[in-house]
Design a protein around this motif. Structure first.
Motif, mmCIF file in Angstrom:
data_model
loop_
_atom_site.group_PDB
_atom_site.id
_atom_site.type_symbol
_atom_site.label_atom_id
_atom_site.label_comp_id
_atom_site.label_asym_id
_atom_site.label_seq_id
_atom_site.Cartn_x
_atom_site.Cartn_y
_atom_site.Cartn_z
ATOM 1 N N PRO A 86 60.234 38.603 41.635
ATOM 2 C CA PRO A 86 60.995 39.856 41.701
ATOM 3 C C PRO A 86 60.335 41.039 40.921
ATOM 4 C CG PRO A 86 61.845 38.328 39.865
ATOM 5 C CD PRO A 86 60.742 37.696 40.760
ATOM 6 N N GLU B 65 65.238 39.114 32.177
ATOM 7 C CA GLU B 65 64.610 38.364 33.264
ATOM 8 C C GLU B 65 65.736 38.294 34.484
ATOM 9 O OE1 GLU B 65 62.673 33.845 35.087
ATOM 10 O OE2 GLU B 65 63.057 34.201 32.851
ATOM 11 N N THR C 169 65.877 40.041 38.246
ATOM 12 C CA THR C 169 66.127 39.314 39.404
ATOM 13 C C THR C 169 67.360 39.610 39.850
ATOM 14 O OG1 THR C 169 65.117 37.253 38.139
ATOM 15 C CG2 THR C 169 66.073 36.855 40.093
ATOM 16 N N TYR D 186 66.624 43.079 41.904
ATOM 17 C CA TYR D 186 65.528 42.795 42.920
ATOM 18 C C TYR D 186 66.259 41.925 43.906
ATOM 19 C CZ TYR D 186 61.520 40.886 45.408
ATOM 20 O OH TYR D 186 60.542 40.780 46.443
ATOM 21 N N GLU D 187 67.007 40.833 43.864
ATOM 22 C CA GLU D 187 67.558 40.392 45.026
ATOM 23 C C GLU D 187 68.809 40.894 45.868
ATOM 24 O OE1 GLU D 187 66.278 37.572 46.424
ATOM 25 O OE2 GLU D 187 64.771 37.232 45.049
ATOM 26 N N GLN E 75 65.832 32.549 40.476
ATOM 27 C CA GLN E 75 65.558 33.372 41.417
ATOM 28 C C GLN E 75 66.093 32.781 42.791
ATOM 29 O OE1 GLN E 75 61.624 34.661 42.246
ATOM 30 N NE2 GLN E 75 62.303 35.849 43.694
#
Length: 217
Positions: A64, A100, A104, A107-108, A165
């Motif tokens: 990510p 983190e 993520t 990003y996702e 993730q």
């Protein structure tokens, strides 16, 4: 209630059984109330093209790492990251884990064409940000993904749904699919995600939570 009081005074063993029963009932009610919105996606027949698209969506191993066309986009992202980290601090205490997780999610969510605030709102309702949450019907992780999805579009290893993730990739891809099926209707897509399509409780809860996670530059 009179019988219970009499039992408490008249028979030690009976009183223990009564107290145990009351305690178990209380714990059951707490558990039931906490899990009322836990995920329960239904396994449905789907076209091969949809299954293949989902399989491709979850198979990309890219980390990510966000990409920005302009510096102002990166600055806005960093502002978002800092604000969300502050908001989430009471729920995820470890700063590194929190960052983190947020990176993520961003990003996702963006990868699936979703608003990160919507994804955060869904996670709050589904699992209260608990990585290892398991619902009474077996949904796993942050986004409460049902294990059958690992068989339908993955390699069948349900334990991977506890990987940050992977869980977010599955959850965002599935929600994207439901939005496409429902032609962009967020209310119906959320209901389908929860396995309660047509009922208002779950979509309303997520929509309310979504508003709380919106970023205002």
């Amino acid at each position: 209630m009179t019988d219970i009081v009499a039992g408490l005074h008249g028979d030690g063993r009976r009183s223990s059984h009564v107290l145990l029963g009351l305690s178990l009932s209380f714990l059951f009610l707490l558990t039931a109330s906490a899990a009322v919105f836990a995920g329960n996606q239904k396994e449905e027949a789907m076209a091969d093209s949809v299954r293949m698209a989902l399989s491709r969506a979850i198979s990309d191993p890219s980390p990510p790492i966000p990409q920005f066309a302009e510096i102002k986009e990166r600055i806005e992202y960093l502002h978002w990251l800092g604000e969300m980290s502050d908001r989430l601090a009471k729920r995820i205490a470890d700063r590194q884990v929190r960052l983190e997780f947020l990176r993520t999610v961003w990003y996702e969510a963006r990868r699936a064409g979703l608003d990160p605030a919507l994804v955060l709102g869904l996670i709050q309702v589904e699992s209260a940000f608990r990585k290892y949450a398991v619902s009474p019907v077996g949904a796993h992780g942050y986004m409460q993904v049902m294990p059958f999805w690992t068989r339908v579009i993955g390699d069948g290893d349900r334990s991977k749904l506890f990987h940050m993730q992977t869980n977010l990739r599955f959850g965002c891809s599935i929600l994207r699919m439901y939005l496409d099926i429902e032609k962009g209707d967020v209310f119906l897509a959320l209901g389908r995600y929860n396995g309660s399509r047509g009922r208002a409780e779950y979509p309303n809860a997520v929509l309310a939570s979504w508003r709380k996670w919106e970023h205002h530059p």
